[in-house]
Design an enzyme around this catalytic site. Structure first.
Site, PDB file in Angstrom:
ATOM      1  N   ASP A  56     -13.487 -11.860 128.040  1.00 44.49           N
ATOM      2  CA  ASP A  56     -12.523 -11.897 129.152  1.00 44.49           C
ATOM      3  C   ASP A  56     -12.847 -13.030 130.118  1.00 44.49           C
ATOM      4  OD1 ASP A  56     -14.713 -10.209 129.257  1.00 44.49           O
ATOM      5  OD2 ASP A  56     -13.894  -8.879 130.775  1.00 44.49           O
ATOM      6  N   TYR A  70     -10.000  -6.553 112.029  1.00 43.50           N
ATOM      7  CA  TYR A  70      -8.965  -6.876 111.042  1.00 43.50           C
ATOM      8  C   TYR A  70      -9.197  -6.204 109.692  1.00 43.50           C
ATOM      9  CZ  TYR A  70      -6.513  -9.959 114.128  1.00 43.50           C
ATOM     10  OH  TYR A  70      -5.771 -10.450 115.171  1.00 43.50           O
ATOM     11  N   LYS A  98     -18.149  -9.294 123.312  1.00 44.03           N
ATOM     12  CA  LYS A  98     -17.913  -8.273 124.344  1.00 44.03           C
ATOM     13  C   LYS A  98     -19.076  -7.290 124.235  1.00 44.03           C
ATOM     14  CE  LYS A  98     -15.377  -6.237 127.512  1.00 44.03           C
ATOM     15  NZ  LYS A  98     -15.074  -6.805 128.824  1.00 44.03           N
ATOM     16  N   ASP A 119      -4.661 -18.846 120.357  1.00 44.71           N
ATOM     17  CA  ASP A 119      -3.311 -19.021 120.930  1.00 44.71           C
ATOM     18  C   ASP A 119      -3.421 -19.547 122.365  1.00 44.71           C
ATOM     19  OD1 ASP A 119      -2.195 -17.938 118.588  1.00 44.71           O
ATOM     20  OD2 ASP A 119      -0.598 -16.960 119.730  1.00 44.71           O
ATOM     21  N   ASP A 179      -8.507 -14.850 117.239  1.00 43.21           N
ATOM     22  CA  ASP A 179      -7.054 -14.876 117.095  1.00 43.21           C
ATOM     23  C   ASP A 179      -6.400 -15.063 118.461  1.00 43.21           C
ATOM     24  OD1 ASP A 179      -4.593 -14.724 115.970  1.00 43.21           O
ATOM     25  OD2 ASP A 179      -4.670 -12.596 115.463  1.00 43.21           O
TER      26      ASP A 179
END
Ligand code: NAI
Length: 341
Positions: free
Chosen positions: A212, A126, A178, A240, A236
């Site tokens: 993942d 970001y 990751k 959701d 982020d």
């Protein structure tokens, strides 16, 4: 009852459904007797349209002075135009911790979910250091983006998460990364978060997941998770997903916390597809205002608010359309206010 000390607070109606859910939230907080003294300021597209600046000076001065804001969603032009005012507000006020609790209020596909996601709010991808490289006659043949995670920033967010766990009696933090592919950017995140975790050994358990696999596990068996500690982009996305587990974006609050300033908001955006129709679910922002009440030392009011929301949904069966009901923003708000009177 003695009057509570007024708390000056910046109120940002925002864009799209923002003004609708902010109006509902203000009405409910008034019925609750919450002592916020509102200072309304424009930001985002509304401010850009009014004065050509999505982050006008009076807005910044008001937030700086009050150290506290309740914010409706702000729209950001996609792919072009001005940079996200949300991201700039977080940067301007050093709001490094994004707290996103997901708690089942309406039993649905997944029952009894209770997960708190802590997202690093200032770093990672970001920072948006992005540019194109030309090849031949295509000026945008290659797109480049670099992320930045700093040891100091990771330490700060990890410490925030572990302190949160201790304070709220949470048992386990899962560090999301990751590091198998982005060995440097997210490898450092994992390494430094583990360093902090060692200081909390015996008090807060820790494990880690590749992002993942974590996304899949959240759908297969979300109950194994207690708290998630995520870098910016992963947080982020997964927040959701968490919202989806508890009934959608209409039920997901967020807090942006810095050293001197805190800004509370819904996780959802401006919902342009339903803006102006009067059907937006105000509960995300209401729950965010509950987090704000906790933050300013009025947990008793926050609990009353959460209980009233629960009763309105589950006993009065008043729900907006996103939750399968027929209520409009206004009729839901009226039913909730009735529960508070
Ligand atoms: P969105 O969250 O606005 O909408 C996604 C879907 O969820 C839509 O179908 C919408 O109708 C529904 N939805 C969202 N909130 C709802 C509510 N309270 N009640 C009922 N349904 C609701 O995400 P989208 O469409 O990707 O983004 C739209 C704009 O919002 C973009 O400009 C984006 O930059 C901005 N945005 C702003 C955020 C903020 O201010 N914190 C956060 C996310 C997006």
């Amino acid at each position: 009852m003695t009057a509570l000390n007024p708390i000056p607070t910046t109120l940002i109606p925002g864009d799209g459904i923002g003004p609708e859910v902010v109006k509902a939230t203000v009405a409910v907080l008034e019925a609750l007797g919450a002592p916020f003294k509102w200072e309304t300021q424009l930001a985002g597209m509304a401010a850009f349209n009014a004065c050509g600046d999505p982050m006008p000076q009076p807005l910044l001065e008001s937030i700086r002075k009050n150290g506290l804001a309740l914010k409706g969603p702000l729209s950001t032009p996609i792919g072009e135009g001005f940079r996200s005012a949300n991201v700039r507000l977080r940067e301007t006020f050093g709001l490094y911790a994004n707290v996103r609790p997901a708690l089942t209020i309406v039993p649905g596909r997944f029952d009894k979910i209770d997960i708190v996601l802590i997202r690093e709010n200032l770093e990672g991808f970001y920072v948006a250091h992005e540019h194109y490289l030309p090849v031949g006659d295509d000026p945008r043949a290659v797109a480049l983006s670099s992320g930045a995670n700093t040891r100091v920033g990771i330490n700060r967010i990890a410490r925030y998460a572990f302190e949160y766990a201790v304070k709220h009696g949470r048992k386990k933090i899962t560090i999301v990364h990751k590091a198998n592919v982005l060995k440097v950017l997210t490898g450092l995140f994992l390494e430094e978060a583990r360093n902090v975790a060692r200081e909390y050994e015996g008090r807060v358990a820790v494990d880690d997941r590749i992002v993942d696999a974590c996304a899949m596990q959240l759908v297969l068996n979300p109950w194994q998770f207690d708290m998630l500690l995520c870098s910016n982009l992963f947080g982020d996305i997964l927040s959701d997903e968490l919202a989806g587990l508890v009934g959608g974006l209409g039920l997901a609050p967020g807090a942006n916390i810095g050293k001197d300033v805190a800004i509370f908001e819904a996780v959802h955006g401006t919902a342009p597809d339903i803006a102006g129709k009067g059907i937006a679910n105000p509960i995300s922002l209401l729950l965010a205002s509950g987090l704000m009440l906790d933050h300013v030392g009025h947990p008793e009011l926050a609990t009353r608010l959460r209980t009233a929301i629960d009763l309105t949904l589950n006993q009065d069966n008043v729900k907006t359309t996103d939750l399968g009901g027929k209520a409009t923003t206004t009729t839901f708000t009226e039913a909730l206010v009735k529960r508070l009177n």
